[in-house]
Write an enzyme that holds these catalytic residues in place. Sequence first.
Site, PDB file in Angstrom:
ATOM      1  N   SER A  81       0.838  -1.202   0.000  1.00 36.56           N
ATOM      2  CA  SER A  81       0.000   0.000   0.000  1.00 36.56           C
ATOM      3  C   SER A  81       0.867   1.245   0.000  1.00 36.56           C
ATOM      4  O   SER A  81       2.006   1.211   0.476  1.00 36.56           O
ATOM      5  CB  SER A  81      -0.891   0.020   1.238  1.00 36.56           C
ATOM      6  N   TYR A 127      -1.246  -0.007  10.268  1.00 37.11           N
ATOM      7  CA  TYR A 127      -1.437  -0.570   8.934  1.00 37.11           C
ATOM      8  C   TYR A 127      -0.216  -0.259   8.067  1.00 37.11           C
ATOM      9  O   TYR A 127       0.317  -1.128   7.368  1.00 37.11           O
ATOM     10  CB  TYR A 127      -2.704   0.045   8.320  1.00 37.11           C
TER      11      TYR A 127
END
Lengths: 246, 439
Positions: free
Chosen positions: A137, A150
């Site tokens: 990501s 995250y």
Amino acid sequence: MAKQTKAAILGATAGLGQSLARQLAEQGTDLILLARDGTKLETVAVDVRARSGVSVDTQIADFDSIDTHNEIVSSLTDVDVVYCVYGTLPDQQLCEQDWQAAYAALHTNALSVISLMGRLANVFENRGHGTLVVVSSVAGDRGRKSNYVYGTAKGALSIFCEGLRNRLNGTGVHVVTVKPGFIDTPMTAHIEKKPAVLWVDANKVASDIIRAVAAGKNNVYTPWFWRYILLIITHIPEFIFKRLSL
Amino acid sequence: MSSSRYRAWAHIPSVAQSAQVPMWRDNLAALLADADNKNTLLPFGNGRSYGDSCLNSKGGLIDSKQLDRMLAFDREQGIVQVEAGISFEALLQCTVPHGWFLPVSPGTSQVSVGGAIANDVHGKNHHCDGSFGHFVQSITLLSSTGAVRECSLDTNKDLFCATIGGLGLTGFIASATIRLLRIDSTNMNVRTDVFHGLEEFAQLSKERRDDYRYTVAWLDCASNKRAFARGIFLSANHGTDGEKVAAQSGHKVSIPLSFPRFALNRYTIRAFNELYFRAQARHDGKTLSRHYQSYFYPLDAVGQWNRIYGRGGFHQYQFVVPLSEMAAMESIIKRIVESGLGSFLAVLKEFGSQVSPGMLSFPREGYCLALDFANRGEKTQRLINELDQMVLGAGGAAYPAKDRLMSAESFAAYFPRLSEFKAHVDPKFSSDFWRRVHG
């Protein structure tokens, strides 16, 4: 790029996994779809079969359970490309207060992927061909207060993939790191889609990924403009960056 | 979650809609149970209804875009079972390579199957085959009480008939089974004929209806005097050359932003109509082969074509009058030409005598005209109200999927089975359109 006659999708019931399955099937790639929930997995498989003429196998898999990884890997030995798309979007504030939540997020998004990709890499290396496509990501490029747990997991994945690609260079095995921006999927359903231009649907990301794999790319930002957004973000000096709310 | 993404196709400004986007049919029960009479729900497909029948400002939408799966495809019999959110375009991509086509096609392939059922859409083959509802074998309908009901002409028939053309008000369509049409080619043989005046149109329509599965006419609604009610009549059948190539998704060009208001006026529109008529008239009397995409869905090649009407959006008005009322049709067209508000997208079609199972079905035997009006505020509204009175007087009906101005009285007059329908409306479902017309 190596042939892609059979692909595996780890996390096939995720929004992105389903889009990848449909598009790969459309171009004639046989599939093995893996996910935890058997009912949802069957729904996706039936849809993909009805839309195409390819063979679609399914396998229920709990990626969190490291003990099962050898078994998962042994079912993927005849696969040319593995797309690893599963993941969770943890509640950052909860993770700050509750180690168990943070640990679970790191386990699912980083450790379990590292375990699986590491094992697959060894099998593919012995065999002398194969491609591992790992969805990381843009959140892993720089830590931000809004989602750094995250981001930690995805950052770890990006570095792991970088190292693995370096190690496997010349073996016939390739590693693709995918860094999507904001994807409008059930995982992000609770987030307000602003600014709208930065949000894209899973079909667009899936087609970017498939094109990048075919072109033998190493790192893929999708959509493309995130490369430049992150180029700027990663160059902001830390003494300024730490005061920002991005 | 609240979002301004949810708009009707005519782009008339409306308030932001709140919407939920379930990924699985299993999520629906909980979502429906959460609704109440004050915070109502409305299924949302692909937003191709023009008016306010697809909006629910005082409640929420259930966006079906993730519920777009094929559940079964019998390639021998040509029967598909699908979730409601799948688009016609996606469905065609699955079925066309196997020689199966949609039994009824509206003017765009961007509608969802759920939307096609909720509006009982029709196409150029209405005179042969009737509306989409004729080809719906069964529907699995979820209601806010938690009931899951299989509906067809054999079981729960009333609910089935209420759901066809039911504007999404009878419950959420979890899945539907549709009968497809066998084709031997993805090409269409299209014959072009020029006509001048409605009499010639009616004559052509009569001559062609037995030999051609598809008939439709483009009508010039901007020109008067000698060019009044001139048009291009297209008659078509599926080809037989064995070629089966589904259309790819995506637009050839896209309208990047809303046109300024001055771009469309009486003169530019008249000029456009003149050019279009001349271009088409070159093919007068000829039969040409065309791919189904450009024949059925010409506007799908232009992304966001609704932006040509500018930020104010537009109104589309579509109505049908009985075959015996051609004189009324002529007065209506005269009124439109006079107003100078008519646009270039006017479509004239003779509907056949098939009666749809749908209680609120719009298509019925007669002459049907559809056209756009740029939104010029009160002036346009006054014209549409006037047209409504003329349609009422002729014993006709206007189409809810295209409407945002219809009164409760007109609605009741257009749809005589309304009171029967009302009994099947889910008490926790509503729409902006429904609040306006059901009084």
